[in-house]
Design a protein around this motif. Structure first.
Motif, PDB file in Angstrom:
ATOM      1  N   ARG A  69       0.828  -1.206   0.000  1.00 46.77           N
ATOM      2  CA  ARG A  69       0.000   0.000   0.000  1.00 46.77           C
ATOM      3  C   ARG A  69       0.860   1.252   0.000  1.00 46.77           C
ATOM      4  N   GLY A  70       1.966   1.197   0.751  1.00 44.88           N
ATOM      5  CA  GLY A  70       2.872   2.343   0.824  1.00 44.88           C
ATOM      6  C   GLY A  70       3.426   2.703  -0.553  1.00 44.88           C
ATOM      7  N   LEU A  71       3.703   1.688  -1.356  1.00 42.22           N
ATOM      8  CA  LEU A  71       4.272   1.956  -2.676  1.00 42.22           C
ATOM      9  C   LEU A  71       3.297   2.769  -3.520  1.00 42.22           C
ATOM     10  N   LEU A  72       1.991   2.565  -3.304  1.00 41.04           N
ATOM     11  CA  LEU A  72       0.981   3.301  -4.069  1.00 41.04           C
ATOM     12  C   LEU A  72       0.500   4.557  -3.363  1.00 41.04           C
ATOM     13  N   GLY A  73       0.981   4.768  -2.130  1.00 44.79           N
ATOM     14  CA  GLY A  73       0.517   5.927  -1.383  1.00 44.79           C
ATOM     15  C   GLY A  73      -0.889   5.753  -0.868  1.00 44.79           C
ATOM     16  N   LEU A  74      -1.260   4.527  -0.505  1.00 43.97           N
ATOM     17  CA  LEU A  74      -2.619   4.265  -0.027  1.00 43.97           C
ATOM     18  C   LEU A  74      -2.645   3.982   1.468  1.00 43.97           C
ATOM     19  N   THR A  84      13.744   6.385   0.476  1.00 43.54           N
ATOM     20  CA  THR A  84      13.737   6.778  -0.923  1.00 43.54           C
ATOM     21  C   THR A  84      12.881   5.804  -1.714  1.00 43.54           C
ATOM     22  N   LEU A  85      11.993   6.358  -2.532  1.00 47.18           N
ATOM     23  CA  LEU A  85      11.178   5.516  -3.397  1.00 47.18           C
ATOM     24  C   LEU A  85      11.099   6.193  -4.752  1.00 47.18           C
ATOM     25  N   GLN A  86      11.671   5.514  -5.758  1.00 46.19           N
ATOM     26  CA  GLN A  86      11.683   6.117  -7.084  1.00 46.19           C
ATOM     27  C   GLN A  86      10.836   5.311  -8.039  1.00 46.19           C
ATOM     28  N   TYR A  87      10.080   6.057  -8.865  1.00 45.11           N
ATOM     29  CA  TYR A  87       9.361   5.437  -9.967  1.00 45.11           C
ATOM     30  C   TYR A  87       9.984   5.949 -11.253  1.00 45.11           C
ATOM     31  N   ARG A  88      10.602   5.088 -12.006  1.00 45.94           N
ATOM     32  CA  ARG A  88      11.320   5.464 -13.233  1.00 45.94           C
ATOM     33  C   ARG A  88      12.247   6.656 -12.984  1.00 45.94           C
ATOM     34  N   GLY A  89      12.970   6.606 -11.875  1.00 50.15           N
ATOM     35  CA  GLY A  89      13.948   7.636 -11.573  1.00 50.15           C
ATOM     36  C   GLY A  89      13.390   8.869 -10.903  1.00 50.15           C
ATOM     37  N   GLU A  90      12.052   8.927 -10.771  1.00 50.62           N
ATOM     38  CA  GLU A  90      11.426  10.102 -10.166  1.00 50.62           C
ATOM     39  C   GLU A  90      11.109   9.797  -8.706  1.00 50.62           C
ATOM     40  N   ASP A  91      11.456  10.723  -7.822  1.00 48.03           N
ATOM     41  CA  ASP A  91      11.258  10.476  -6.399  1.00 48.03           C
ATOM     42  C   ASP A  91       9.781  10.616  -6.033  1.00 48.03           C
ATOM     43  N   ILE A  92       9.139   9.504  -5.732  1.00 48.78           N
ATOM     44  CA  ILE A  92       7.699   9.531  -5.444  1.00 48.78           C
ATOM     45  C   ILE A  92       7.398  10.270  -4.152  1.00 48.78           C
ATOM     46  N   LEU A  93       8.232  10.044  -3.136  1.00 47.29           N
ATOM     47  CA  LEU A  93       7.921  10.625  -1.827  1.00 47.29           C
ATOM     48  C   LEU A  93       8.102  12.140  -1.825  1.00 47.29           C
ATOM     49  N   MET A  95       7.499  14.100  -4.532  1.00 45.61           N
ATOM     50  CA  MET A  95       6.642  14.800  -5.502  1.00 45.61           C
ATOM     51  C   MET A  95       5.360  15.302  -4.838  1.00 45.61           C
ATOM     52  N   PRO A  96       4.747  16.345  -5.427  1.00 45.22           N
ATOM     53  CA  PRO A  96       3.510  16.873  -4.845  1.00 45.22           C
ATOM     54  C   PRO A  96       2.407  15.801  -4.829  1.00 45.22           C
ATOM     55  N   ALA A  97       1.525  15.921  -3.851  1.00 47.37           N
ATOM     56  CA  ALA A  97       0.465  14.916  -3.686  1.00 47.37           C
ATOM     57  C   ALA A  97      -0.345  14.757  -4.970  1.00 47.37           C
ATOM     58  N   ARG A  98      -0.553  15.871  -5.664  1.00 44.50           N
ATOM     59  CA  ARG A  98      -1.333  15.889  -6.897  1.00 44.50           C
ATOM     60  C   ARG A  98      -0.704  14.959  -7.951  1.00 44.50           C
ATOM     61  N   ARG A  99       0.606  15.118  -8.125  1.00 43.16           N
ATOM     62  CA  ARG A  99       1.323  14.323  -9.122  1.00 43.16           C
ATOM     63  C   ARG A  99       1.310  12.842  -8.742  1.00 43.16           C
TER      64      ARG A  99
END
Lengths: 357, 342
Positions: A69-74, A84-93, A95-99
């Motif tokens: 669930r954490g990986l999806l932000g649920l 640190t959690l990256q999705y295709r090199g982008e830092d998920i944690l 990034m803005p909640a909207r994105r």
């Protein structure tokens, strides 16, 4: 941040080829409770590449579902996530909640256990699909949405005549297939499947695993398959991560880990599986620890049959073993640096305490 | 299975047929309760002024001296032929009483329901969505107070503040005498008649009179609605399908409306039907407080006069209303929830 990510060439988690879709380093998730923070996930690291399936196994309550669930932000309110959690090199944690919200559905998807209650009982199957496609692919025309939905339903074996039916008109296995189709119709790059077959019978289970396998290959999705069924891992996963008390204790090629488990917990877990040739039940004495106050050093030491004197005092790191997998166990590390007597068997007075718990 | 929606007419027919035994039970209860209550129409009107023999004579003239079962059979038989008789105290047909006063009650009930829905449902959604926040606590306290406060007390306070002190609204009645005189009765619903007549001053006048009673009665229901919607929202927000919808990346608004709220409506609408009874009993109190010329006000008068015929007639109407509305509610629910259609 750990030193591992600063020098990627030394990163033991970054091996193999193919695009890294999800990369977690030292990921921690904790829940605030009345007894203080509960560290459900504590320092978890792994990479997941396109088209790859990573099995995540462990006992109930070890943090598997929380990690998924954490990986999806649920995560529910009152929980926190760090590392640190990256999705295709982008830092998920970062990034803005909207994105982050926008990633869900199109890029990150989830399939749950208990499929019976996961569809809105008031909406037709067609409405579920239309809604998902409307939200994430608004450019598609009405006919395109319909044909795309029907196409994926066909691949999972639901006839087009059932497209306008309501959820309660389907069996559990069919509903899980619908959930899979609903997650995959948007062709996400990463899918968490949280015990997708737990509520289903064995034949349907095999069917669902087969469907997941085919679909993953077709759209090159990276799949994190959470399960406590080691048979499914052996059948469907490229690699496997073994989780105990919020930590990954062993990570490697599935075949390798099954052939030569390096961590005593993995070994005991494999010994506990039941097959047709099983004559007696093996189990691991004791229960998983309380994550609000986990044991010192290696968290498995109170239940470990090969615990040594060093185990309760220092925490082992995830390091490559001679067998090729990564394991966090003093049996395979430390070498000559350990103080004298560290490898003597642990005299345990704690065992009795752990069993009471 | 695919023809599930086709069974809806059969479902409705079943429910309509069920009305008959329900109404019969209700009628019998009303009949018995009135006979159990002390006093009768004769003692209530002329008791103490006439000799016992004269009273007995009058009772016999009304048929009240016959055995209870005879009276009961005659009453049920008349009702089955839709004959509700004439009132005992003022000798007018019960149907005429209902026609002349029902419109005012209907107007008040619908306006109050509107107030309760418009205020109560959004507040309930808000309280459920932001559970345990300051907003939630304030809304919950508001809900408890509006539900617990007696209607006549709230009504009196409203009259004191908004009518007497501030002078924004009239204190009582449905309209000024001028309006009542000017508007020709077509539907016997004053507000509707005024609209049909195109008389804007009259419409304005009735609406102004309606505000305080409607809010008073509406607040009573509003407290119930807040709690109902809130509890059901809490349930559905925890639902697996809500989490799954979020995992699909649906906009939070959509999750809230199409998943949490829509599913919360099913149990809410069910209970909504039962609240019609609360609405009608609240209407009786509200009408007394605001001197609103509806059936409730009449009912209180007739009960004091022990007017069996009138009370039976009005309560029968109330009972049938409650039953018919719960039927409508069931149909609405079946339309919302496909699982009920079996």
């Amino acid at each position: 941040m750990s030193e591992l990510t600063d020098r990627p060439s030394d990163d033991p988690y970054r091996r193999g080829t193919g695009e890294v879709v999800i990369s977690a380093r030292d990921l921690r998730i904790w829940y605030g409770t009345e007894r203080g923070p509960v560290r459900a996930v504590d320092g978890v690291s792994f990479d997941l590449r396109a088209g790859e399936t990573l099995g995540l196994v462990g006992e109930s309550g070890c943090g598997k579902s929380t990690l998924g669930r954490g990986l999806l932000g649920l995560l529910p309110d009152g929980s926190k996530m760090d590392g640190t959690l990256q999705y295709r090199g982008e830092d998920i944690l970062a990034m803005p909640a909207r994105r982050r919200h926008d990633l869900r559905g199109t890029d990150l998807a989830m399939i749950f256990q208990e499929p019976l209650t996961r569809l809105n009982p008031l909406m037709r199957i067609s409405e579920h699909f239309e809604e998902a496609l409307n939200t994430h692919a608004p450019n598609l025309g009405r006919d395109q949405r319909r044909s795309r939905s029907l196409a994926i339903l066909r691949t999972i074996g639901i006839p087009p005549t059932r497209y306008r039916s309501y959820p309660h008109e389907f069996s559990g296995g069919m509903r899980q297939r619908l959930m899979i189709a609903l997650a995959l119709v948007l062709e996400p790059a990463f899918v968490v499947a949280d015990e997708p077959t737990t509520a289903l019978d064995v034949l349907v289970e095999a069917q669902i695993i087969g469907i997941l396998h085919d679909l993953r290959r077709e759209i090159d999705t990276a799949l994190l398959l959470i399960t406590h069924n080691l048979g499914i891992v052996a059948e469907a996963c490229n690699r496997v991560a073994v989780m105990y008390a919020g930590e990954i204790v062993e990570l490697g090629e599935a075949a390798q880990v099954f052939r030569a488990p390096q961590h005593p917990y993995t070994r005991e877990l494999l010994r506990s599986t039941i097959s047709l040739s099983t004559t007696g039940l093996n189990f691991i004495p004791g229960a998983p620890p309380d994550l609000a106050a986990p044991p010192s050093g290696c968290r498995f030491h109170p239940r470990c049959p090969t615990a040594m004197r060093i185990c309760p005092t220092r925490t082992p790191r995830m390091l490559p073993t001679t067998a090729g997998s990564l394991a966090a166990c003093w049996l395979h590390q430390g070498g000559d640096e350990l103080p004298a007597g560290a490898r003597e068997p642990l005299e345990r007075q704690e065992i009795s305490v752990a069993e009471e718990a | 299975m695919a023809s599930a929606s086709g069974s809806l007419p059969r479902y409705i027919l079943q429910r309509v047929l069920l009305i008959i035994p329900i109404v019969w039970i209700l009628l019998s209860l009303v009949f018995l309760l009135l006979r159990v209550a002390p006093g009768d129409p004769v003692t209530a009107s002329v008791g103490g002024r006439l000799a016992p023999e004269a009273l007995a004579e009058r009772r016999a003239a009304l048929g009240l001296d016959r055995p209870l079962w005879q009276q009961y059979l005659e009453y049920i038989g008349n009702v089955a032929r839709l004959d509700f008789g004439k009132t005992i105290s003022d000798n007018i047909p019960v149907t005429q009483v209902v026609r002349d006063n029902g419109g005012a009650t209907l107007t008040l009930a619908l306006a109050a329901l509107l107030v309760a829905l418009v205020v109560g449902v959004p507040l309930g959604v808000l309280a459920g969505r932001y559970r345990d926040s300051a907003r939630d606590v304030v809304i919950r306290i508001f809900g408890i107070i509006t539900y617990a406060a007696p209607v006549f007390f709230v009504g009196l306070l409203a009259q004191l503040l908004f009518a007497v002190k501030l002078g924004w609204f009239p204190t009582s009645d449905i309209a000024t005498p001028v309006t009542k005189f000017q508007v020709p009765p077509r539907t016997h619903i004053l507000l509707l008649d005024a609209v049909l007549d195109g008389n804007t001053t009259a419409v304005r006048d009735v609406l102004l009179h309606l505000v305080l009673p409607a809010i008073t009665l509406g607040l009573l229901l509003c407290g119930v609605f807040i709690r109902l919607v809130r509890v059901n929202m809490l349930q559905t927000l925890k639902g697996d399908y809500v989490e799954a919808a979020r995992a699909r990346g649906l906009p939070e608004r959509r999750v809230l409306v199409a998943y949490a709220f829509r599913n919360a409506l099913v149990p809410f609408v069910t209970v909504l039907g039962l609240q019609v009874a609360l609405l009608l009993s609240g209407a009786v109190l509200t009408e007394s407080t605001f001197n609103w010329p509806g059936l409730g006000l009449k009912l209180v008068d007739y009960i004091e006069a022990r007017d069996y015929a009138a009370v039976q007639g009005i309560i029968t109407l109330f009972a049938v209303t409650v039953v018919v509305i719960s039927l409508l509610v069931d149909v609405v629910n079946a339309l919302i929830d496909p699982r009920i259609r079996y």
